[in-house]
Design a protein around this motif. Sequence first.
Motif, mmCIF file in Angstrom:
data_model
loop_
_atom_site.group_PDB
_atom_site.id
_atom_site.type_symbol
_atom_site.label_atom_id
_atom_site.label_comp_id
_atom_site.label_asym_id
_atom_site.label_seq_id
_atom_site.Cartn_x
_atom_site.Cartn_y
_atom_site.Cartn_z
ATOM 1 N N ILE A 101 6.347 2.343 6.730
ATOM 2 C CA ILE A 101 7.697 2.769 7.444
ATOM 3 C C ILE A 101 7.365 4.225 7.981
ATOM 4 O O ILE A 101 7.130 4.958 7.232
ATOM 5 C CB ILE A 101 8.828 2.906 6.429
ATOM 6 N N VAL A 102 7.731 4.222 9.104
ATOM 7 C CA VAL A 102 7.694 5.676 9.996
ATOM 8 C C VAL A 102 9.073 6.071 10.542
ATOM 9 O O VAL A 102 9.602 5.377 11.065
ATOM 10 C CB VAL A 102 6.754 5.526 10.917
ATOM 11 N N ALA A 134 1.552 -1.141 16.110
ATOM 12 C CA ALA A 134 0.433 -0.933 15.049
ATOM 13 C C ALA A 134 0.932 -1.544 13.915
ATOM 14 O O ALA A 134 0.451 -1.398 12.767
ATOM 15 C CB ALA A 134 0.398 0.755 14.846
ATOM 16 N N ARG A 135 1.939 -2.271 13.769
ATOM 17 C CA ARG A 135 2.611 -3.003 12.758
ATOM 18 C C ARG A 135 3.288 -2.143 11.706
ATOM 19 O O ARG A 135 3.104 -2.352 10.383
ATOM 20 C CB ARG A 135 1.537 -3.874 12.020
ATOM 21 N N ARG A 136 3.928 -0.950 12.203
ATOM 22 C CA ARG A 136 4.706 -0.083 11.252
ATOM 23 C C ARG A 136 6.101 -0.451 11.547
ATOM 24 O O ARG A 136 6.580 -0.568 12.743
ATOM 25 C CB ARG A 136 4.375 1.146 11.682
ATOM 26 N N ILE A 137 6.932 -0.393 10.518
ATOM 27 C CA ILE A 137 8.466 -0.380 10.534
ATOM 28 C C ILE A 137 8.915 1.008 11.249
ATOM 29 O O ILE A 137 8.489 1.854 10.534
ATOM 30 C CB ILE A 137 9.207 -0.785 9.273
ATOM 31 N N VAL A 138 9.750 1.204 12.052
ATOM 32 C CA VAL A 138 10.297 2.357 12.623
ATOM 33 C C VAL A 138 11.697 2.435 12.449
ATOM 34 O O VAL A 138 12.588 1.694 12.547
ATOM 35 C CB VAL A 138 9.945 2.516 14.174
ATOM 36 N N VAL A 139 12.000 3.874 11.888
ATOM 37 C CA VAL A 139 13.379 4.224 11.747
ATOM 38 C C VAL A 139 13.538 5.795 12.735
ATOM 39 O O VAL A 139 12.556 6.306 12.650
ATOM 40 C CB VAL A 139 13.870 4.375 10.302
ATOM 41 N N LYS A 140 14.583 5.753 13.279
ATOM 42 C CA LYS A 140 14.543 6.914 14.347
ATOM 43 C C LYS A 140 16.107 7.327 14.496
ATOM 44 O O LYS A 140 16.797 6.383 14.186
ATOM 45 C CB LYS A 140 13.917 6.819 15.691
ATOM 46 N N LEU A 150 13.554 9.718 3.562
ATOM 47 C CA LEU A 150 13.364 9.224 2.363
ATOM 48 C C LEU A 150 12.962 7.861 1.971
ATOM 49 O O LEU A 150 11.937 7.622 1.319
ATOM 50 C CB LEU A 150 14.621 9.370 1.448
ATOM 51 N N LEU A 151 13.423 7.026 2.930
ATOM 52 C CA LEU A 151 13.040 5.671 2.938
ATOM 53 C C LEU A 151 11.478 5.308 3.490
ATOM 54 O O LEU A 151 10.786 4.646 3.066
ATOM 55 C CB LEU A 151 13.850 4.578 3.865
ATOM 56 N N LEU A 191 10.723 4.114 -7.881
ATOM 57 C CA LEU A 191 11.053 2.768 -7.795
ATOM 58 C C LEU A 191 11.052 2.312 -6.543
ATOM 59 O O LEU A 191 10.688 1.377 -6.410
ATOM 60 C CB LEU A 191 12.421 2.763 -8.405
ATOM 61 N N LEU A 192 11.549 2.980 -5.510
ATOM 62 C CA LEU A 192 11.435 2.803 -4.167
ATOM 63 C C LEU A 192 9.965 2.179 -3.578
ATOM 64 O O LEU A 192 9.967 1.159 -3.053
ATOM 65 C CB LEU A 192 12.186 3.506 -3.187
ATOM 66 N N ALA A 193 8.913 3.254 -3.980
ATOM 67 C CA ALA A 193 7.837 2.868 -3.489
ATOM 68 C C ALA A 193 7.289 1.803 -4.050
ATOM 69 O O ALA A 193 6.481 0.952 -3.477
ATOM 70 C CB ALA A 193 6.931 4.214 -3.560
#
Length: 129
Positions: A25-26, A48-54, A88-89, A12-14
């Motif tokens: 999202i990376v 590179a137009r990616r959303i980053v979480v770290k 997971l996100l 569902l998230l995907a």
Amino acid sequence: MSSPQVITPEDLLAEAKRQLGFPRIVAICGSTRFMAEMAEADVRETKARRIVVKPGCDLKSPHEFWSDPVEAAALKIQLDELHRSKILLADEVLVVGDYIGDSTRGEIEYAKSLGKPIRYTHPEVDPDA
């Protein structure tokens, strides 16, 4: 007669991210000793137009929030859980650094269990290489 396909929360998230047109999202993973390298990877991935979480906290650096060892131990558990939610996100994982410790190894295994693609800034540390 075939059984109905089970739709997982991850499915569902995907699908929601696809419908919203989200960029990839990376999740950046690695030892907090590589915080500067994570910041550089963040810049490159964002360009590179990616959303980053770290990781947002480095418990190895002094701060009032984790100056008490008991509070620091509890916070470490909470931050590990939070980072697994980031994995997971994410659509993929980028492992930063030329060293993989136990925490990062656990994050890699978790990402694999979710079927997330994994990239390495230092491919020689890839446990599957």
